[in-house]
Each structure stands twice: as structure tokens, then as C-alpha cells.
Design a protein around this motif. Structure first.
Motif, short mmCIF file in Angstrom:
data_model
loop_
_atom_site.label_atom_id
_atom_site.label_comp_id
_atom_site.label_asym_id
_atom_site.label_seq_id
_atom_site.Cartn_x
_atom_site.Cartn_y
_atom_site.Cartn_z
N ILE A 66 102.14 50.65 -9.53
CA ILE A 66 101.85 50.14 -11.64
C ILE A 66 100.59 50.98 -11.42
CG2 ILE A 66 100.65 48.61 -12.77
CD1 ILE A 66 102.83 46.77 -11.62
N ILE A 67 99.02 50.66 -10.86
CA ILE A 67 98.11 51.91 -11.26
C ILE A 67 98.01 53.32 -10.72
CG2 ILE A 67 95.45 52.47 -9.97
CD1 ILE A 67 95.46 49.15 -8.76
N ILE A 68 98.89 54.11 -9.67
CA ILE A 68 99.16 54.78 -10.12
C ILE A 68 100.11 55.78 -11.20
CG2 ILE A 68 100.77 56.99 -9.02
CD1 ILE A 68 100.59 55.84 -6.32
N ASP A 69 100.96 54.68 -10.92
CA ASP A 69 102.23 55.07 -12.97
C ASP A 69 101.02 55.03 -14.24
OD1 ASP A 69 104.29 55.44 -13.98
OD2 ASP A 69 103.82 53.61 -15.52
N LYS A 70 100.02 54.28 -14.20
CA LYS A 70 98.35 54.23 -15.33
C LYS A 70 97.89 55.58 -15.01
CE LYS A 70 99.20 49.34 -16.09
NZ LYS A 70 98.02 48.18 -16.05
N PHE A 71 97.37 55.56 -14.40
CA PHE A 71 96.56 56.94 -14.01
C PHE A 71 97.65 58.24 -14.79
CE2 PHE A 71 95.78 61.22 -11.72
CZ PHE A 71 94.20 60.94 -11.76
N TYR A 72 98.62 58.41 -13.74
CA TYR A 72 99.27 59.74 -14.49
C TYR A 72 99.66 59.47 -15.58
CZ TYR A 72 99.71 61.70 -9.67
OH TYR A 72 99.84 61.59 -8.63
N LYS A 73 99.66 58.22 -16.52
CA LYS A 73 100.31 58.73 -18.03
C LYS A 73 98.87 58.78 -18.53
CE LYS A 73 104.71 55.99 -17.44
NZ LYS A 73 104.91 54.61 -18.08
N LYS A 74 98.08 58.23 -18.32
CA LYS A 74 96.36 58.64 -19.09
C LYS A 74 96.01 57.27 -19.39
CE LYS A 74 96.78 63.59 -19.61
NZ LYS A 74 95.87 63.99 -18.14
N ALA A 75 97.01 56.04 -18.92
CA ALA A 75 96.57 54.75 -19.60
C ALA A 75 95.20 54.36 -18.69
CB ALA A 75 97.60 53.78 -18.75
N ILE A 76 94.87 54.83 -17.53
CA ILE A 76 93.71 54.25 -16.54
C ILE A 76 92.19 55.53 -16.53
CG2 ILE A 76 94.22 52.30 -16.04
CD1 ILE A 76 94.69 53.41 -13.69
N ASN A 77 91.35 55.94 -16.59
CA ASN A 77 90.46 57.08 -16.49
C ASN A 77 89.89 56.18 -14.46
OD1 ASN A 77 89.40 59.43 -16.33
ND2 ASN A 77 87.46 58.28 -17.35
N ILE A 78 90.59 57.62 -13.55
CA ILE A 78 89.52 57.55 -12.66
C ILE A 78 88.80 58.37 -12.54
CG2 ILE A 78 89.67 57.13 -10.59
CD1 ILE A 78 92.55 56.47 -10.74
N PRO A 79 87.30 58.25 -12.73
CA PRO A 79 86.78 59.57 -12.16
C PRO A 79 85.94 60.51 -10.59
CG PRO A 79 85.10 57.55 -12.68
CD PRO A 79 86.52 57.38 -12.81
N PHE A 80 86.01 61.58 -10.65
CA PHE A 80 86.49 62.07 -9.49
C PHE A 80 85.43 61.66 -8.64
CE2 PHE A 80 84.83 65.21 -6.65
CZ PHE A 80 85.69 66.25 -6.09
N THR A 81 84.11 60.94 -8.54
CA THR A 81 83.74 59.99 -7.78
C THR A 81 84.61 58.54 -7.05
OG1 THR A 81 82.14 58.66 -9.64
CG2 THR A 81 81.52 61.42 -9.15
N ARG A 82 85.25 58.39 -7.95
CA ARG A 82 85.87 57.36 -7.16
C ARG A 82 86.79 57.61 -6.45
NH1 ARG A 82 85.54 53.14 -11.87
NH2 ARG A 82 87.38 51.89 -10.00
N PHE A 83 86.99 58.91 -6.64
CA PHE A 83 88.54 59.46 -5.54
C PHE A 83 87.80 59.69 -4.09
CE2 PHE A 83 91.46 59.66 -9.76
CZ PHE A 83 92.28 59.77 -8.83
N GLU A 84 86.13 60.63 -4.50
CA GLU A 84 85.36 61.06 -3.50
C GLU A 84 85.40 59.82 -2.26
OE1 GLU A 84 82.86 64.79 -2.90
OE2 GLU A 84 82.03 63.57 -4.86
N LYS A 85 84.67 58.48 -3.24
CA LYS A 85 83.81 57.41 -2.88
C LYS A 85 85.22 56.70 -1.87
CE LYS A 85 81.22 53.58 -2.24
NZ LYS A 85 81.71 52.96 -1.84
N SER A 86 86.87 56.61 -2.46
CA SER A 86 87.44 56.59 -1.49
C SER A 86 87.61 57.00 -0.16
CB SER A 86 88.48 56.20 -2.27
OG SER A 86 88.52 55.47 -3.49
N CYS A 87 87.83 58.34 -0.81
CA CYS A 87 88.15 59.01 0.71
C CYS A 87 87.12 58.57 2.18
CB CYS A 87 87.60 60.25 0.31
SG CYS A 87 89.57 61.18 -0.56
N GLU A 88 85.77 59.12 1.45
CA GLU A 88 84.26 58.42 2.14
C GLU A 88 85.19 57.51 2.86
OE1 GLU A 88 80.56 58.69 0.17
OE2 GLU A 88 81.31 61.68 -0.13
N ASP A 89 85.22 56.40 2.10
CA ASP A 89 86.07 55.20 2.73
C ASP A 89 85.81 54.60 3.43
OD1 ASP A 89 83.08 53.87 1.33
OD2 ASP A 89 85.02 52.93 -0.33
#
Length: 366
Positions: A66-89
């Protein structure tokens, strides 16, 4: 979205697809939030996505998708820094798990029987029956959850598949929802709150159904009128129109049914229809229509109503029987929540058995 694709190569995320199942299941267990997993999944190649998702139970996969689907439909915005933080974590988590010995990347080839527990999973599937807390007694309940807990711990690298199998075999809404929350990415307090919310709601609904059946049985014993029964049944609902609906629509009901999954309003309508049948044709007619019922209280109560001629004792037995069934259900709820909690926290099945047995006269051993 394009700039986040560089993170896959930078953090070598697709190497996740090369890890054994038991490693992936530990890396992405419920300690990692569904949102964090979703951000990693978005960055993976298709093959790696499939491999990781296969090692997450279906309750979490549904929420992650559901989260992934909302991201691709631009229903939610996830900043680049949040992706990078998840990778580091993620990298920090893998390193910590390796250091703690919770995951070990095999450096030698294990015997196939060690890593492949497909046969044991098949045996578990063959031996695990369906479970319904409204129908199974306390003895069956303890045995069923003990079997479930022991297999989740023993099926190496197949915990997710075992969780999904258990979820499929839970037939009643209360048990399945409790277990679904137990295997979701919730913290301890969140799970406790959800479990209490479910317990209270299920208990209120169960008591309502018992009260409706009790009123019906009492009407047979005391020979009260159908209108009086309609009034008593309607008194348990907030809807002021229920009584009129029973009187108006009850006679039109073709096949009365008393089933656990039916709404309480439908149960009331069926009970009113059964009263009409009783007034017209007697016990034989209503027994014909209640034989398929999965309500033990109704079936037993009809037997009491038809065989005990002393009205005073028949009423007392019905009331006490209702109390007993209600208290029995409360114990079942506590046992199921305890069992789900022990499975969730990876507590030994011995402790789980002791907790469950403490509510009963049963004494179980491993």
C-alpha cells in the motif's frame, strides 16, 4: 524519483537477493517498520524485491505494498534523504545482526536437510487443523496454539511461511486479528492496545448474542408472546426501529440462521422467526431449522427447554449456562492473547503452556 536509483548501486542493495531466506527473515523482521521496508523495496531490482517480499508475512506485505503503491501514484512524497537514511539504517542493522550472531552468512555448504525445511513445513500444514475460538474447547485451544508455537520456532528459515499458514487456519475474526497484529511491525504497547481493543469488542458482541439467544429460550419456557419477545430482543440495540423491523420483516424470512459470522441484527431476526415457527408448529419445526446452527448455547438451550418441565429450574439452568459460556469465552480470549504474545516475543512454548494452563484445570507438558 530518478535520483533515488543511484542508492541501489551505492549501498549494494541487490546483494540482499543473494542472502538465504533465514537471513532475510531476521533482517526484515517486525523490528523494522513497514514504512522502512517499503523504502528499501522501492530501490531494489524486480528479482530482489520478489526475494525479500517472499520472506515477509502477508499481513506486512499488504501494508508495505500500500505504501509503495501510494509512492508511485504520488499520493505520498518521500524525500531522497529518507531513502538514504533507510539504506544506512539497513546496513547498520545487518552489521549488528552479524556481530550479535543472529544471522550468519554461510561460508560452507550446509547439508541440504539443514537449510531445506520444506518437508517439515508440509508436515506442519498436514497436522494443523482449522481453529475457531467459538467452537474449539479449552483443551483443543491449548493443543492447537502449542503446535503452532513449537513449529514456528523449529521451522528453520520458514518462520514467515509458518506465520502465513497459521493465519490461514484461523477461522474466527478475533483469533485471526489478534495473530495478525502479533506478526505485524508493532511495538509492545501498540500490540497490547490493539489486543485489548479487539478483546473488548469481541466480548461485547459475544455477550450480545448470548443475551439474544437467552431471551428467545426464555420466551419458549415462559410461553411469552411473540410481541413481547420482539420487545426484549430490540432492547439490546440502540436502533429504535429494530422492534418494528422484527415484527414486519421477521415473518418474511425464509431460512432463519444462527451463525457466528452473521450480524447481531440478523441473529435477532432469525430468533424472532423461530418463535413464530414455534408458536405455529412447535419444537419439531424449530429443531429442524436449528440443527445446522453452530451455536452450542442455542442447541443445548433448546434441549433444556423441551425436556425440563419445571419452569423455575429450566430458567435457572439457562441463566447459569449462559454465564458459564460467557466466562469460558473470556478465558479463551486471555489464552489466545497470551499465545500470540509468546509467539510474537519468541518466548518458549513451555512458558506459553504454563500461562494458558494457569486459567484452567488442565496441566500440559511439552
Amino acid at each position: 524519483m530518478s535520483n533515488i536509483t543511484i542508492l541501489n548501486a551505492k549501498y549494494k542493495l541487490d546483494s540482499l537477493g543473494l542472502l538465504p531466506d533465514f537471513c532475510l527473515q531476521e533482517i526484515f523482521n517486525r523490528e523494522v517498520s513497514n514504512a522502512s521496508v517499503a523504502k528499501i523495496i522501492i530501490l531494489l531490482s524486480e528479482d530482489s524485491k520478489k526475494k525479500v517480499l517472499q520472506n515477509i508475512n502477508k499481513i506486512r506485505v499488504k501494508k508495505i505494498n500500500i505504501i509503495i503503491d501510494k509512492f508511485y501514484k504520488k499520493a505520498i512524497n518521500i524525500p531522497f534523504t529518507r531513502f538514504e537514511k533507510s539504506c544506512e539504517d539497513l546496513l547498520e542493522r545487518v552489521q549488528e545482526l552479524k556481530e550479535d550472531g543472529r544471522i550468519r552468512i554461510p561460508e560452507v555448504i550446509f547439508d541440504e536437510s539443514f537449510l531445506n525445511s520444506a518437508h517439515e513445513l508440509d508436515n506442519f500444514s498436514d497436522n494443523l487443523p482449522r481453529f475457531n475460538c467459538y467452537h474449539n474447547d479449552l483443551h483443543d485451544l491449548i493443543s492447537w496454539w502449542n503446535l503452532a508455537a513449537k513449529n514456528i520456532k523449529s521451522l528453520f528459515g520458514k518462520r514467515v511461511q509458518a506465520e502465513n499458514l497459521i493465519l490461514e487456519r484461523l477461522e474466527d475474526e478475533f483469533s485471526s486479528n489478534i495473530f495478525a497484529y502479533a506478526i505485524d511491525a508493532l511495538n509492545k504497547n501498540e500490540f497490547a492496545d490493539k489486543a485489548e481493543e479487539l478483546r473488548s469488542a469481541a466480548l461485547r458482541d459475544f455477550e450480545l448474542r448470548l443475551n439474544l439467544i437467552k431471551e428467545f429460550l426464555m420466551s419458549l419456557i415462559t410461553k411469552t408472546s411473540k410481541r413481547d419477545l420482539a420487545t426484549r430482543l430490540a432492547s439490546y440495540f440502540d436502533n429504535d426501529e429494530i422492534q418494528n423491523q422484527l415484527i414486519k420483516n421477521g415473518p418474511l424470512l425464509l431460512l432463519p440462521a444462527i451463525k457466528d459470522k452473521l450480524p447481531a441484527e440478523d441473529i435477532a431476526m432469525s430468533l424472532y422467526k423461530l418463535k413464530l415457527m414455534y408458536d405455529e408448529s412447535g419444537f419439531e419445526e424449530i429443531v429442524k431449522h436449528t440443527t445446522p446452527s453452530n451455536s452450542y448455547f442455542l442447541v443445548k438451550g433448546l434441549s433444556i427447554s423441551s425436556t425440563i418441565t419445571n419452569q423455575k429450574y429450566a430458567e435457572k439452568i439457562i441463566v447459569e449456562r449462559k454465564k458459564s459460556i460467557f466466562e469460558d469465552f473470556k478465558i479463551k480470549q486471555k489464552m489466545i492473547i497470551d499465545a500470540a504474545t509468546c509467539i510474537r516475543e519468541n518466548i518458549s512454548s513451555y512458558v506459553m503452556l504454563e500461562l494458558m494452563a494457569s486459567y484452567t484445570v488442565y496441566d500440559f507438558e511439552e
